[in-house]
Write a protein that holds these residues in place. Structure first.
Motif, mmCIF file in Angstrom:
data_model
loop_
_atom_site.group_PDB
_atom_site.id
_atom_site.type_symbol
_atom_site.label_atom_id
_atom_site.label_comp_id
_atom_site.label_asym_id
_atom_site.label_seq_id
_atom_site.Cartn_x
_atom_site.Cartn_y
_atom_site.Cartn_z
ATOM 1 N N PRO A 71 -11.771 -23.309 29.637
ATOM 2 C CA PRO A 71 -12.644 -22.713 28.482
ATOM 3 C C PRO A 71 -12.323 -23.772 27.255
ATOM 4 C CG PRO A 71 -11.431 -20.923 29.596
ATOM 5 C CD PRO A 71 -11.015 -22.189 30.287
ATOM 6 N N ASP A 72 -13.316 -23.875 26.414
ATOM 7 C CA ASP A 72 -13.128 -24.764 25.270
ATOM 8 C C ASP A 72 -13.016 -26.357 25.503
ATOM 9 O OD1 ASP A 72 -13.317 -22.489 23.490
ATOM 10 O OD2 ASP A 72 -11.193 -22.163 23.860
ATOM 11 N N ALA A 73 -13.442 -26.698 26.639
ATOM 12 C CA ALA A 73 -13.278 -28.085 27.084
ATOM 13 C C ALA A 73 -14.252 -28.818 26.483
ATOM 14 C CB ALA A 73 -13.363 -28.258 28.603
ATOM 15 N N LYS A 74 -13.881 -30.065 25.873
ATOM 16 C CA LYS A 74 -14.961 -31.191 25.349
ATOM 17 C C LYS A 74 -16.015 -31.477 26.338
ATOM 18 C CE LYS A 74 -15.060 -35.538 22.656
ATOM 19 N NZ LYS A 74 -14.187 -36.578 22.064
ATOM 20 N N ARG A 75 -17.017 -31.657 25.787
ATOM 21 C CA ARG A 75 -18.225 -31.907 26.824
ATOM 22 C C ARG A 75 -18.020 -33.422 27.280
ATOM 23 N NH1 ARG A 75 -24.350 -29.931 26.513
ATOM 24 N NH2 ARG A 75 -23.425 -28.058 26.824
ATOM 25 N N GLY A 76 -18.367 -33.668 28.450
ATOM 26 C CA GLY A 76 -18.275 -35.227 29.031
ATOM 27 C C GLY A 76 -19.483 -35.816 28.515
#
Length: 305
Positions: A71-76
Motif C-alpha cells: 500500500p502507498d508504494a511509489k509508482r515505478g
C-alpha cells in the motif's frame, strides 16, 4: 552442457509484479479480466506482505499473474532491463466483446506479428495486453466457471511478455543457446526492433518478446513494475540440469528456493532482466482443494508458528 542435452523450456510459468492497493488489484484481475484468485499467501522473503496469485480454474502454469501489494508504494517507471508488458491470449472472435468491456480504460489497439493487440494499464500502471490469436482458440486452460467474463470470451492464459533491453543478442544467447527457445520472428514497431522467441510447449505462454532500445534509460522499480518473469520446467531433475548449465555459463543462478507450489531458481541476463525457472509441480491444489482455492490465507509450514 547446453539446452540440447535435455528438454527445452516450455515457455512462461508466471509473472510477478509489485502492486499498491490490494483491493484495487483484486478487483481488476478478478472482476475486469475474469481471472480466478487461486492463492492468497505471503511473500516468502517478506512475510509482512501479501502474495496474490491469479490464473485459470486450477492455476495452471502459463496462466499465473502474481502480485505483491505494498500500500502507498511509489509508482515505478518503465525502462530497459525489465519486462514491461504481460499479454494474455484471447479468442479472435472476442475482439469486439473486449473492446466494449475495456472501453472506459481506453485501450490502445495495434497489430503485432499479424495479430490484433489491445493494451491497457492496470490500476498501478502495469501494461496488460490482450492478443487475439489462433492460440486463443485452442489453449488448454481450465475456464473458471464463476468468472464474470462469459466462458466463450475468457482469456486463455498468457500469450507473451515484452522485455525492453539494450541489446537483443544477450537475450538470444540465454533463451536460444541455454534454454532451448527458438527465434520465431522480428519486426520493427513503435517501441523499437522486436524479436520474438518461442518456447517448446503447446498453445499457452509460448513467447518472450525482446524490444531493443539502445541508449535508453533503465527502468525504476516501484508499483506497477514487473519483478521477474518465470519460465516453465517440468520437474526438479530438469531444473537441476538447468541450474548446473546456467552456473557453468556464468549466469550465477540462486540455489533452489522452495516456493511451496513450485521450486525456483533466479538469475539475470546481461541487460538486467530477472528470470526465474519454476517447476510445474506440485501446483496450487497441493494444500487446498480446487473448490477452495483462493478462499483462505495459506502459509508455508515454516511460517505457521
Amino acid at each position: 552442457m547446453t539446452s540440447a542435452d535435455f528438454t527445452p523450456v516450455q515457455g512462461l510459468h508466471h509473472l510477478t509484479v509489485m502492486a499498491s492497493d490490494p483491493q484495487r488489484n483484486l478487483d481488476f484481475y478478478t472482476q475486469m479480466l475474469g481471472q480466478r484468485l487461486v492463492k492468497v499467501t505471503v511473500n516468502f522473503d517478506d512475510p509482512g506482505t501479501y502474495h496474490f496469485y491469479y490464473g485459470d480454474l486450477t492455476g495452471k502454469p502459463g496462466t499465473i499473474m502474481t502480485h505483491f501489494p505494498w500500500p502507498d508504494a511509489k509508482r515505478g517507471v518503465r525502462g530497459n532491463g525489465e519486462v514491461v508488458a504481460a499479454a494474455y491470449s484471447a479468442p479472435k472472435q472476442s475482439l469486439e466483446f473486449w473492446r466494449k468491456r475495456l472501453g472506459e480504460l481506453s485501450p490502445q489497439e495495434s497489430v503485432r506479428f499479424g495479430d490484433t493487440v489491445l493494451r491497457l494499464e492496470d490500476p498501478d500502471g502495469t501494461w496488460v495486453e490482450l492478443v487475439f490469436d489462433a492460440e486463443g482458440e485452442v489453449s488448454p486452460v481450465d475456464i473458471w466457471p464463476d468468472s464474470p467474463v462469459p466462458a466463450k470470451h475468457a482469456l486463455r492464459g498468457f500469450h507473451s511478455v515484452t522485455a525492453w533491453v539494450r541489446e537483443t543478442a544477450a537475450v538470444r544467447d540465454l533463451l536460444v543457446s541455454q534454454l532451448g527457445f527458438s527465434e520465431a520472428a522480428q519486426e520493427a514497431d513503435a517501441e523499437g526492433q522486436r524479436t520474438r522467441f518461442m518456447g517448446s510447449g503447446q498453445h499457452v505462454g509460448l513467447y518472450v518478446d525482446a524490444v531493443e532500445r539502445p541508449g535508453q534509460p533503465r527502468g525504476s522499480f516501484g508499483a506497477g513494475s514487473v519483478h521477474h518473469v518465470a519460465l516453465r520446467t517440468r520437474d526438479d531433475a530438469e531444473q537441476q540440469a538447468y541450474l548446473q548449465s546456467l552456473t557453468a555459463a556464468d549466469y550465477a543462478p540462486t540455489p533452489v528456493q522452495d516456493r511451496q507450489y513450485f521450486h525456483s531458481i533466479y538469475f539475470r541476463e546481461p541487460n538486467g532482466v530477472l528470470f526465474e525457472i519454476a517447476t510445474d509441480a506440485p501446483g496450487f491444489a497441493d494444500d487446498e482443494a480446487v473448490d477452495e482455492l483462493g478462499k483462505h490465507l495459506k502459509l508455508p509450514q515454516w511460517y505457521e508458528a
